[in-house]
Design a protein around this motif. Sequence first.
Motif, short mmCIF file in Angstrom:
data_model
loop_
_atom_site.label_atom_id
_atom_site.label_comp_id
_atom_site.label_asym_id
_atom_site.label_seq_id
_atom_site.Cartn_x
_atom_site.Cartn_y
_atom_site.Cartn_z
N MET A 1 0.82 -1.20 0.00
CA MET A 1 0.00 0.00 0.00
C MET A 1 0.86 1.26 0.00
N LEU A 2 1.96 1.23 0.73
CA LEU A 2 2.85 2.38 0.77
C LEU A 2 3.41 2.67 -0.61
N LEU A 3 3.80 1.62 -1.31
CA LEU A 3 4.34 1.78 -2.64
C LEU A 3 3.30 2.38 -3.58
N GLU A 4 2.06 1.91 -3.50
CA GLU A 4 0.99 2.45 -4.33
C GLU A 4 0.76 3.93 -4.02
N GLU A 5 0.79 4.29 -2.75
CA GLU A 5 0.64 5.70 -2.37
C GLU A 5 1.76 6.54 -2.96
N MET A 6 2.98 6.04 -2.92
CA MET A 6 4.11 6.78 -3.48
C MET A 6 3.97 6.94 -4.99
N LEU A 7 3.54 5.88 -5.66
CA LEU A 7 3.33 5.97 -7.10
C LEU A 7 2.28 7.02 -7.44
N ASN A 8 1.19 7.02 -6.68
CA ASN A 8 0.15 8.03 -6.89
C ASN A 8 0.70 9.42 -6.64
N GLU A 9 1.51 9.56 -5.62
CA GLU A 9 2.12 10.86 -5.30
C GLU A 9 3.01 11.34 -6.43
N LEU A 10 3.63 10.41 -7.13
CA LEU A 10 4.51 10.75 -8.26
C LEU A 10 3.72 11.01 -9.54
N GLY A 11 2.40 10.86 -9.47
CA GLY A 11 1.56 11.11 -10.64
C GLY A 11 1.29 9.89 -11.48
N ALA A 12 1.69 8.73 -11.00
CA ALA A 12 1.45 7.49 -11.73
C ALA A 12 0.04 6.99 -11.46
N VAL A 13 -0.50 6.27 -12.42
CA VAL A 13 -1.78 5.61 -12.26
C VAL A 13 -1.50 4.12 -12.17
N VAL A 14 -1.92 3.49 -11.11
CA VAL A 14 -1.72 2.05 -10.96
C VAL A 14 -2.76 1.34 -11.82
N ALA A 15 -2.28 0.70 -12.88
CA ALA A 15 -3.17 0.07 -13.85
C ALA A 15 -3.70 -1.27 -13.37
N ALA A 16 -2.88 -1.99 -12.62
CA ALA A 16 -3.28 -3.32 -12.15
C ALA A 16 -2.35 -3.77 -11.04
N GLN A 17 -2.82 -4.74 -10.28
CA GLN A 17 -2.01 -5.38 -9.25
C GLN A 17 -2.20 -6.88 -9.38
N ALA A 18 -1.15 -7.61 -9.05
CA ALA A 18 -1.22 -9.07 -9.09
C ALA A 18 -0.71 -9.61 -7.76
N SER A 19 -1.33 -10.68 -7.30
CA SER A 19 -0.90 -11.27 -6.04
C SER A 19 -0.23 -12.62 -6.23
N THR A 20 -0.20 -13.10 -7.49
CA THR A 20 0.48 -14.36 -7.79
C THR A 20 1.33 -14.19 -9.04
N VAL A 21 2.32 -15.05 -9.20
CA VAL A 21 3.17 -15.00 -10.38
C VAL A 21 2.37 -15.27 -11.66
N PRO A 22 1.51 -16.30 -11.71
CA PRO A 22 0.74 -16.51 -12.95
C PRO A 22 -0.15 -15.31 -13.31
N GLU A 23 -0.75 -14.70 -12.33
CA GLU A 23 -1.58 -13.51 -12.59
C GLU A 23 -0.71 -12.38 -13.13
N ALA A 24 0.46 -12.19 -12.57
CA ALA A 24 1.37 -11.13 -13.02
C ALA A 24 1.88 -11.40 -14.44
N ILE A 25 2.15 -12.67 -14.75
CA ILE A 25 2.58 -13.01 -16.11
C ILE A 25 1.47 -12.69 -17.11
N ALA A 26 0.24 -13.00 -16.76
CA ALA A 26 -0.89 -12.69 -17.64
C ALA A 26 -0.98 -11.18 -17.88
N LEU A 27 -0.82 -10.40 -16.83
CA LEU A 27 -0.85 -8.94 -16.97
C LEU A 27 0.32 -8.45 -17.82
N ALA A 28 1.49 -9.04 -17.61
CA ALA A 28 2.69 -8.64 -18.36
C ALA A 28 2.53 -8.89 -19.85
N THR A 29 1.97 -10.03 -20.20
CA THR A 29 1.81 -10.35 -21.62
C THR A 29 0.68 -9.55 -22.26
N ARG A 30 -0.30 -9.15 -21.47
CA ARG A 30 -1.40 -8.34 -21.98
C ARG A 30 -0.96 -6.91 -22.22
#
Length: 104
Positions: A1-30
């Motif tokens: 959560m702290l990292l997400e807050e910092m990203l928002n503070e820097l003006g970034a938009v968090v497009a997605a989050q993954a809690s498992t490696v397979p989920e993150a790989i799917a997001l990465a390839t998409r």
Amino acid sequence: MLLEEMLNELGAVVAAQASTVPEAIALATRGGFDIAVLDLNLGGEKVFPVAQALKATGLPFVFASGYGASEVPAEFAGCPVVAKPYDIERLASALTNSLSASAK
């Protein structure tokens, strides 16, 4: 959560989050995002397969780690690592460096 807050503070938009490696790989390839921040430990697994997927698609990424850069394999030696505890200036620098390197 702290990292997400910092990203928002820097003006970034968090497009997605993954809690498992397979989920993150799917997001990465998409895709659909400019850069990824990868915690080295995702759901008890090392995140390096996700980094390999991102590298294959040409999407830049930054590692976030409580372990430090020593846990990053040699194939990712040039990738920025933001160590915990997170610092917004170091995060901003790592994101900028990774985006700049991918633009070359």
